[in-house]
Write a protein that holds these residues in place. Structure first.
Motif, mmCIF file in Angstrom:
data_model
loop_
_atom_site.group_PDB
_atom_site.id
_atom_site.type_symbol
_atom_site.label_atom_id
_atom_site.label_comp_id
_atom_site.label_asym_id
_atom_site.label_seq_id
_atom_site.Cartn_x
_atom_site.Cartn_y
_atom_site.Cartn_z
ATOM 1 N N CYS A 166 47.101 35.372 33.635
ATOM 2 C CA CYS A 166 47.004 35.058 32.203
ATOM 3 C C CYS A 166 47.346 33.609 31.885
ATOM 4 C CB CYS A 166 47.897 35.990 31.401
ATOM 5 S SG CYS A 166 49.653 35.777 31.762
ATOM 6 N N VAL A 194 48.756 42.158 32.356
ATOM 7 C CA VAL A 194 47.311 42.246 32.609
ATOM 8 C C VAL A 194 47.033 43.193 33.775
ATOM 9 C CG1 VAL A 194 45.275 40.926 33.313
ATOM 10 C CG2 VAL A 194 46.864 39.956 31.655
ATOM 11 N N LEU A 213 42.632 37.615 32.700
ATOM 12 C CA LEU A 213 42.038 37.462 31.373
ATOM 13 C C LEU A 213 40.883 36.465 31.413
ATOM 14 C CD1 LEU A 213 45.260 37.222 29.142
ATOM 15 C CD2 LEU A 213 43.798 39.212 29.555
#
Length: 117
Positions: free
Chosen positions: A15, A27, A43
């Motif tokens: 991230c 995540v 991401l």
């Protein structure tokens, strides 16, 4: 002299946040599938990384295939080469694509001169 010291900076490669490391990243726990490359575990903002050290961290974590477009960026590719990193086959990424070659008009010149010798 060309090598640059890479200090990870404490970024999470999933991230790019600095408050945690990848093994504690939400995540991974949420099983996020990146909508940009369809690779799980990071991401989409990771693809927008511009810091070369972040890019190196991401490539070391997820591999180069999903991020091969970064190597089209000449300053990054030069930094990568100059730093001595060898984990990415640049010769495969930078292969010539005949469909993207410039049309310099040589074919027309050849067609026009055929039979006129």
């Amino acid at each position: 002299q060309c090598k640059e010291d890479v200090q990870p900076g404490g970024w999470c490669p999933r991230c790019l946040e600095t408050s945690h490391w990848e093994d504690a990243c939400w995540v991974e726990a949420a099983h996020v599938l990146c909508p940009v490359c369809s690779v799980p575990g990071h991401l989409p903002c990771v693809h927008q990384a511009t810091d070369f050290r972040q890019r190196k961290l991401v490539i070391d974590t997820f591999g180069w295939l999903s991020f091969k477009d970064w190597f089209q960026d000449l300053p990054f590719r030069s930094w990568w080469n100059c730093s001595g990193y060898t984990t990415v086959p640049l010769y495969k990424i930078m292969q010539r694509n005949p469909s993207q070659d410039l049309d310099l008009g040589f074919d027309e010149q050849l067609r026009g001169s055929v039979g006129h010798v």
